[in-house]
Write a protein that holds these residues in place. Sequence first.
Motif, mmCIF file in Angstrom:
data_model
loop_
_atom_site.group_PDB
_atom_site.id
_atom_site.type_symbol
_atom_site.label_atom_id
_atom_site.label_comp_id
_atom_site.label_asym_id
_atom_site.label_seq_id
_atom_site.Cartn_x
_atom_site.Cartn_y
_atom_site.Cartn_z
ATOM 1 N N ARG A 65 35.386 42.564 20.868
ATOM 2 C CA ARG A 65 36.396 41.938 21.731
ATOM 3 C C ARG A 65 36.823 42.946 22.788
ATOM 4 O O ARG A 65 37.032 44.115 22.476
ATOM 5 C CB ARG A 65 37.629 41.526 20.922
ATOM 6 N N TRP A 66 36.963 42.483 24.022
ATOM 7 C CA TRP A 66 37.268 43.439 25.081
ATOM 8 C C TRP A 66 38.616 44.100 24.897
ATOM 9 O O TRP A 66 38.839 45.232 25.306
ATOM 10 C CB TRP A 66 37.176 42.764 26.453
ATOM 11 N N ILE A 94 36.905 35.958 40.574
ATOM 12 C CA ILE A 94 37.337 35.317 39.316
ATOM 13 C C ILE A 94 36.159 35.212 38.351
ATOM 14 O O ILE A 94 36.258 35.553 37.169
ATOM 15 C CB ILE A 94 37.949 33.913 39.596
ATOM 16 N N ARG A 95 35.027 34.752 38.879
ATOM 17 C CA ARG A 95 33.852 34.593 38.004
ATOM 18 C C ARG A 95 33.404 35.948 37.457
ATOM 19 O O ARG A 95 33.044 36.080 36.286
ATOM 20 C CB ARG A 95 32.718 33.915 38.765
ATOM 21 N N ALA A 96 33.462 36.945 38.305
ATOM 22 C CA ALA A 96 33.064 38.283 37.861
ATOM 23 C C ALA A 96 33.981 38.786 36.747
ATOM 24 O O ALA A 96 33.526 39.324 35.733
ATOM 25 C CB ALA A 96 33.093 39.253 39.047
ATOM 26 N N THR A 97 35.274 38.549 36.930
ATOM 27 C CA THR A 97 36.238 38.996 35.920
ATOM 28 C C THR A 97 36.050 38.232 34.616
ATOM 29 O O THR A 97 36.192 38.806 33.529
ATOM 30 C CB THR A 97 37.681 38.817 36.451
ATOM 31 N N MET A 98 35.719 36.937 34.730
ATOM 32 C CA MET A 98 35.475 36.143 33.524
ATOM 33 C C MET A 98 34.251 36.657 32.777
ATOM 34 O O MET A 98 34.238 36.703 31.548
ATOM 35 C CB MET A 98 35.260 34.664 33.889
ATOM 36 N N MET A 113 33.098 45.767 34.177
ATOM 37 C CA MET A 113 32.235 45.946 35.338
ATOM 38 C C MET A 113 32.968 45.512 36.613
ATOM 39 O O MET A 113 32.870 46.173 37.643
ATOM 40 C CB MET A 113 30.941 45.131 35.148
ATOM 41 N N ALA A 114 33.714 44.393 36.502
ATOM 42 C CA ALA A 114 34.456 43.915 37.675
ATOM 43 C C ALA A 114 35.442 44.979 38.124
ATOM 44 O O ALA A 114 35.554 45.272 39.325
ATOM 45 C CB ALA A 114 35.198 42.625 37.318
ATOM 46 N N ILE A 160 37.241 45.395 41.829
ATOM 47 C CA ILE A 160 38.025 44.141 41.803
ATOM 48 C C ILE A 160 39.340 44.422 41.078
ATOM 49 O O ILE A 160 39.341 44.958 39.967
ATOM 50 C CB ILE A 160 37.232 43.017 41.084
ATOM 51 N N PRO A 161 40.476 44.071 41.694
ATOM 52 C CA PRO A 161 41.774 44.338 41.043
ATOM 53 C C PRO A 161 42.018 43.337 39.905
ATOM 54 O O PRO A 161 42.660 42.291 40.103
ATOM 55 C CB PRO A 161 42.779 44.158 42.173
#
Lengths: 436, 290
Positions: free
Chosen positions: A4-5, B170-174, B179-180, B185-186
């Motif tokens: 889990r992150w 948003i997709r990257a953070t999800m 990595m985001a 990316i904040p």
Amino acid sequence: MSERWMDEPWAKSEEFWYSGKVTRRTLLGLGATAAGALGATMLVPAPWWHAFGQAKPYKIGTLQPLSGAAAAGGKTALVGVEMAVDRANKSGGIGGRPVELIVADYESKPDVGRRKAEKLALEDKIDAHVGGYLSNVCLACMPVWEEHKIVNMITVCLDTTITTTKCSRYTFRPFDYAPAQAVAFAPYLVNKLGKKWHIVYADYAWGQSTRDAFAAEIKKNGGEMVGSTGIPLGTADMTPFLSKISGSFDGLFGIFFGGQGISFLTQTFDLGMSKKYKIAGDGAMTPSVSLPAIGTKGEGFVGLDRYIPVLEGPLNTPSHKKFFDDAVARLKAIDPSGPLPDRFVQSNFEGFNALKLGMQKSGFRGREDTMKLIAALEGLEMKEGDDFPQGDKILRKEDHQAFLREFIYDLKNVKHRLLEIVPKEKTLVPPACKFV
Amino acid sequence: MSIPLDQILIQTVNGLVNGMILALVASGLTLIFGIMDVVNFAHGDLVMLGGFTGAVTIAATGNFWLALLVAVLVIAVFGAALQATTLRPLLGRDPLTTILATFGISLVLQKYALWQWGPSARRIQEPLTGQFQLFYLQYPWYRVLTAVLSAAIIGGFWLFLRHGKYGIWIRATMQDRIMASAMGIPVPWVHTGVFAIGAGMAAASGVLFGPLGGVTQNMGLDFTLRAFIVVVVGGMGNLGGSIFAAILISLLEAYASLVVSPAQAVIVSFVVLILTLLFRPTGLFVPTPK
């Protein structure tokens, strides 16, 4: 890498999420300020309190749903009790003793209600109870009042069994119930609106018992219930269930309260059903607080209620005007839209006054005189006046159920309009209670 | 037992319309969970606040579209503030903490609404009042409009996610927060932004539903429970799955009401929920890990 992150070391770092801090010092400081402010408020007595000198106050508990699903109704109901208690204290209390109202919020839940009832009985040591709102909570608390020998004057709960199969020596209902409403309304429904009815109801204890009472009375008056549809409690969008109702009948009879009353009237209008059928129902669907949301979609609805906020006919009296004006002012204080008083304000106001009358008649001093109070309340006659602006009523000895006049009304220009008055003698039903 | 075709078609329309409104509520909920792992128990209360904000605006201006816009913007800003002040400090902790926090927020918002607007229900006048003949019923055009508007809002958001710069954030953070974050990316601000979008979508549903059942302090309760079922059945965090699940469950309930009582029909959604949890615990539209 963790599964889990949130378990990653970087995610544990507070800075990643949040840079501000709530220190112990800040928390303690804020807590002390809040406690100080609250304490100061509680130490300031009400202005009328000095007039009573050393007289020991009567402690009257009131259980109300001030949060949760029934909070809106509970807040309105509390206005009625507070009005009556303030009025009693301003006119010298009861037998020279002030009344202290202890309010308990049961969060619209029966288990919380029961716990709060225990607290009122054991810790607050109340002398009597006035209140209740949801029938399931009233039923859950009745054994508590019985166990602690406390008179319980219920003020809203409509479940039929409260004064029939589950009746209690300690519980009184100083307002109407479904069998009496059905006896009062069915002749009008059948003779003036139509013979065949489809009943749509809130599918739980109150809705089911009210459906049965109306179905029986409609039949007795020569009409017929051609079908019924129970809508699960809390369903906001009932269109899929209403869409199914079709066929040849004269009217749709609704048994709902609160938001579901609004949904029923707006959605039957939207589906064109109010053009095809007469729409009638229980007065709980159209209290003043619901009328702004119903708007013109409720035009023509015919209902029956023990109280409607009009100053005409038998309600055009100085005592009703006094009650009406006081209630309007108090409701405005809790609701900027300024609703008119409804049946919940009325029955809470009159419920306390019935208790007060019984206490005066019996010379009630405290819980040790509960049996004397019960004897005084059994068969109590309440005369129309400042204490009972709705009209005369009588608390029947056999089942502790009151009988009172009913009002048949319709909605016109988003207001109640009085159509007919049913005298209390025409609402009588035989008692069906055996006290243990 | 044969069921008349007209009733089946009417219930199909009902299922699709209700499904789209439910999808709009559930989209915000699933989005917030997908990006922050926060189960937002206050989502229904944001629906209610949106309804009241819309009702107040329409009472002042008489313009439904302006009310819809104002409600979305006000509740989105409120949602952002709520996330930044209340939920952001709790992220990364035990999920129970955020569940309790959002439950607390829900109670506070309900009490606030009662204090601010009182017990009276409010009305939102629909912008379209006509009806068309649907077999034996007069069916309101406004219900069709709510479905179309809900689909448009969800579609617009989907396009934003696919092609917009912030949508890609948003997709990257999800997909991968670390990595985001490493790519600049904040992430905390993306969280706040997503919460604001979810709150705005909830507010839109509150305004759209207002003309159908009035605006009351409890209007969010029914939505919250149904939206949670939809999110679990569709797959927590899966936007497309939630939309399909919302339509599926609404259609199933509508069809079930033709053969059983309404009380039994609403059980259908719980049956679907239990079966999903038993056989596809990650949701109907997300592959179950081997």
